[in-house]
Every structure is written in C-alpha cells, then in structure tokens.
Design an enzyme around this catalytic site. Structure first.
Site, short mmCIF file in Angstrom:
data_model
loop_
_atom_site.label_atom_id
_atom_site.label_comp_id
_atom_site.label_asym_id
_atom_site.label_seq_id
_atom_site.Cartn_x
_atom_site.Cartn_y
_atom_site.Cartn_z
N TYR A 154 0.85 -1.21 0.00
CA TYR A 154 0.00 0.00 0.00
C TYR A 154 0.89 1.26 0.00
CZ TYR A 154 -4.35 2.57 0.47
OH TYR A 154 -5.42 3.42 0.24
N LYS A 161 -3.34 8.48 2.77
CA LYS A 161 -4.65 8.28 3.44
C LYS A 161 -4.61 8.81 4.88
CE LYS A 161 -7.23 6.25 0.23
NZ LYS A 161 -8.22 7.06 -0.53
P1 NAD Z 1 -11.74 3.45 -8.98
O1 NAD Z 1 -10.51 3.24 -9.78
O2 NAD Z 1 -13.01 3.00 -9.58
O3 NAD Z 1 -11.87 4.97 -8.53
C1 NAD Z 1 -10.77 5.85 -8.40
C2 NAD Z 1 -11.13 7.08 -9.19
O4 NAD Z 1 -10.17 8.11 -9.03
C3 NAD Z 1 -11.22 6.79 -10.71
O5 NAD Z 1 -12.51 7.10 -11.16
C4 NAD Z 1 -10.22 7.76 -11.30
O6 NAD Z 1 -10.62 8.27 -12.56
C5 NAD Z 1 -10.22 8.84 -10.22
N1 NAD Z 1 -9.08 9.76 -10.35
C6 NAD Z 1 -7.75 9.49 -10.25
N2 NAD Z 1 -7.03 10.59 -10.52
C7 NAD Z 1 -7.92 11.59 -10.79
C8 NAD Z 1 -7.79 12.95 -11.15
N3 NAD Z 1 -6.58 13.53 -11.32
N4 NAD Z 1 -8.92 13.68 -11.36
C9 NAD Z 1 -10.13 13.11 -11.22
N5 NAD Z 1 -10.32 11.81 -10.88
C10 NAD Z 1 -9.22 11.06 -10.67
O7 NAD Z 1 -11.47 2.68 -7.59
P2 NAD Z 1 -12.28 2.71 -6.20
O8 NAD Z 1 -11.82 1.51 -5.49
O9 NAD Z 1 -13.71 2.94 -6.45
O10 NAD Z 1 -11.62 3.97 -5.46
C11 NAD Z 1 -12.36 5.06 -4.97
C12 NAD Z 1 -11.82 5.50 -3.61
O11 NAD Z 1 -12.07 4.48 -2.66
C13 NAD Z 1 -10.34 5.78 -3.56
O12 NAD Z 1 -10.08 6.91 -2.75
C14 NAD Z 1 -9.78 4.54 -2.90
O13 NAD Z 1 -8.57 4.80 -2.23
C15 NAD Z 1 -10.89 4.26 -1.92
N6 NAD Z 1 -10.92 2.91 -1.36
C16 NAD Z 1 -10.92 1.82 -2.17
C17 NAD Z 1 -10.94 0.55 -1.62
C18 NAD Z 1 -10.88 -0.69 -2.49
O14 NAD Z 1 -10.50 -1.73 -2.00
N7 NAD Z 1 -11.29 -0.62 -3.74
C19 NAD Z 1 -10.96 0.40 -0.23
C20 NAD Z 1 -10.97 1.54 0.58
C21 NAD Z 1 -10.95 2.80 0.00
O1 0WE Z 2 -6.64 3.05 -2.21
C1 0WE Z 2 -6.56 1.99 -2.77
C2 0WE Z 2 -5.77 1.86 -4.04
C3 0WE Z 2 -5.71 3.14 -4.84
C4 0WE Z 2 -4.61 3.15 -5.85
C5 0WE Z 2 -4.35 2.10 -6.71
C6 0WE Z 2 -3.30 2.18 -7.61
C7 0WE Z 2 -2.94 1.05 -8.52
C8 0WE Z 2 -2.11 1.47 -9.71
C9 0WE Z 2 -3.81 4.26 -5.90
N1 0WE Z 2 -2.79 4.36 -6.76
C10 0WE Z 2 -2.53 3.36 -7.61
N2 0WE Z 2 -1.48 3.49 -8.47
C11 0WE Z 2 -1.18 2.61 -9.43
O2 0WE Z 2 -0.17 2.75 -10.13
N3 0WE Z 2 -7.15 0.88 -2.19
C12 0WE Z 2 -7.72 1.02 -0.89
C13 0WE Z 2 -7.19 -0.45 -2.81
C14 0WE Z 2 -6.06 -1.27 -2.26
O3 0WE Z 2 -4.82 -1.17 -2.77
C15 0WE Z 2 -4.00 -2.00 -2.00
C16 0WE Z 2 -4.75 -2.61 -1.01
C17 0WE Z 2 -6.08 -2.14 -1.16
C18 0WE Z 2 -7.25 -2.50 -0.32
C19 0WE Z 2 -2.63 -2.24 -2.11
C20 0WE Z 2 -2.03 -3.12 -1.21
C21 0WE Z 2 -2.77 -3.71 -0.20
C22 0WE Z 2 -4.14 -3.48 -0.08
#
Ligand code: NAD
Ligand code: 0WE
Length: 254
Positions: A154, A161
C-alpha cells in the site's frame, strides 16, 4: 427510508461500474437526490454517460482534480445548472508507482502527486463547494485502513490516506460554522479498477474472510448505503468522523 428529494449531490471518481463512486451514486439517486457525476478524462466519458443514463436526471461532467482550472470550471457549471449543492462525494485516490516503491524509496515527485490527487483534491473541492452549500451540506471521502496500519504494497498511499483522514478532521472544524459536515468511510478491500494489478489482492480478500467478525468481504453497495446515511439528515450530528465499513476487520488483533 431516507428521502433526498430536492437535494443536489455531486460524486467525483467514477471510472466504471465497479467504482465505489458508482455504488454511492446509485444509492443517492434511489433516495431521490439529483445527481452530478464527474469523471477524470475524455477516455472515461462514454462509460460515465452510459452508466448515468440509468439514473434519471443525472448529468455527467469532466474534471481532472489535479487542475485548478478544471475544478473552477466544473463548479461554475454546478452553479449555473443547479444553483446549489447539498452533498459532495470524493471517491478519488492515486499514487504513481504505488506498488513499485516502498515508502523509503518514494521519489519526491511521486509523493507530491499522490498527496495532490488523493489529499489536496478533497481540500480544493471542499473550498469550491462551500459557497454553493449555503444551507449547509455533507462532504464525504473514501479512505482505507492502510492509513493506520502497514499493509504490504500500500506504500505511499497509506501515508496519503493518513493525511486525508487528518484533512477530514481539519475541514470538519473549518466548515462546522457553515453547517457543512465532513466525514470519511474507511472501506474494506473491494475489487475495483484501483485494486487491479495488486498481485496479492486475493490474499487480502481471503485474510478478511478468515479474520473479520462477519467472515466475508464488503461489497460496494454496502459502502453506498453508509454513504447515503452519512449524507442524510440522519447523520446531522456526525462530522470529522472515520466510519469503518469493513465487516469489522479493523477491530481484530489476531
Ligand atoms: P476506482 O478506480 O473506480 O476509482 C478511483 C477514481 O479516481 C477513478 O474514477 C479515477 O478516474 C479517479 N481519479 C484518479 N485521478 C484523478 C484525477 N486527477 N482527477 C479526477 N479523478 C481522478 O477505484 P475505487 O476503489 O472505487 O476507489 C475510490 C476511492 O475508494 C479511492 O479513494 C480509494 O482509495 C478508496 N478505497 C478503495 C478501496 C478498495 O479496495 N477498492 C478500499 C478503501 C478505500
Ligand atoms: O486506495 C486503494 C488503491 C488506490 C490506488 C491504486 C493504484 C494502482 C495502480 C492508488 N494508486 C494506484 N497506483 C497505481 O499505479 N485501495 C484502498 C485499494 C487497495 O490497494 C491495495 C490494497 C487495497 C485494499 C494495495 C495493497 C494492499 C491493499
């Protein structure tokens, strides 16, 4: 049932149907809110328009949150189209080379971009929203337990975060007198685009199944339900808070 009729909600961070932003948009729309959905770039426009077509009255807007002029332009459009905002959802996070570099080896520019896109953008959007939230409002962002504890790979996102969660508290303090609440949902792992390519993601999902009190993973619609609650008047006394929606994983020791 929560009724958001007459409320205007804008959701940032829609990439595709798996996006947490999409689950939240569906729940807010079902509750009667008028929705604006924002996507990052032209590449995502078709997908956003096709999804938005499922939610009556929903409009889509392009906004790259790393560009001040894009933020100014999109809020000018909100002002002209809706005249006000009640709910803002920030579902955006990105760190370049997240998996490649551990925190120790993170270059200055990668640190800068991770914090710009994942943390500063919340501050910039909150500032732009404030004048449109004259009757008060709700701002919500998405975070992960990696802000508090170390998860392999991460990396710098965990640092970002932690900054995001602190920003939630400070923004809640700054905007309290305006009756604008600021909160975060700390979601458990969900297979979205942001999780793609994380090699041991299945290991993480399995660990949650084994260890979390509910012995399963969350789905995006459960995050959507909590987002709906936090965006509604039912949560009128909640601000500056991080709410876990993780099947209880974060309370476990071993
Ligand atoms: P996702 O990839 O669908 O959403 C991430 C979004 O960020 C995308 O729509 C991307 O276009 C947008 N983004 C990135 N750079 C940008 C920029 N410069 N301008 C505008 N938009 C931009 O993935 P997700 O999992 O739905 O992620 C949404 C949020 O949830 C993130 O903050 C992520 O850290 C958080 N989150 C995800 C998880 C998981 O496991 N998927 C868990 C906890 C928190
Ligand atoms: O916030 C996230 C991931 C968001 C994210 C993902 C990428 C992948 C490709 C941000 N930056 C990048 N950059 C890239 O180049 N999560 C909460 C999802 C996530 O990511 C992990 C997790 C979880 C959950 C990575 C390691 C361990 C757990």
């Amino acid at each position: 049932m929560i009724d958001l009729k007459g409320k205007v909600a804008v959701v940032f961070g829609l990439a595709n149907k798996r996006s947490i932003a999409w689950a939240i948009a569906q729940k807010l729309s079902e509750a009667g809110a008028t929705l604006a959905i924002c996507y990052q770039s032209e590449r995502l426009q078709r997908e956003a328009e096709e999804l938005a077509a499922d939610l009556p009255g929903t409009k889509t807007f392009r906004c790259d949150v790393s560009i001040d002029a894009d933020i100014d332009a999109v809020f000018e459009q909100f002002k002209n189209v809706y005249g006000k905002l009640d709910i803002l959802v920030h579902s955006i996070g990105f760190a370049p080379n997240m998996k490649i570099n551990n925190v120790l080896r993170t270059p200055r520019e990668d640190f800068r971009m991770a914090h710009d896109i994942s943390v500063y953008s919340l501050i910039a959007l909150a500032r732009a929203a404030e004048p449109l939230m004259a009757e008060g409002g709700s701002i919500l962002t998405l975070t992960y337990y990696g802000a508090e504890k170390v998860f392999p790979n991460y990396n710098i996102m965990g640092v970002a975060k932690a900054g995001l969660e602190a920003a939630v508290r400070y923004l809640a303090s700054d905007l309290g007198t305006k009756k604008i609440r600021v909160n975060a949902i700390s979601a458990g792992p969900i297979k979205t685009l942001a999780a793609r390519g994380i090699s041991d993601f299945t290991t993480i999902l399995t660990a949650v199944e084994q260890r979390a009190p509910l012995h399963r993973n969350v789905d995006a619609l459960e995050v959507g339900n909590t987002a709906l609650f936090l965006s509604s008047d039912l949560a009128s006394g909640i601000t500056g808070e991080i709410t876990f929606v993780d099947c209880g994983f974060n309370i476990t020791g071993l």
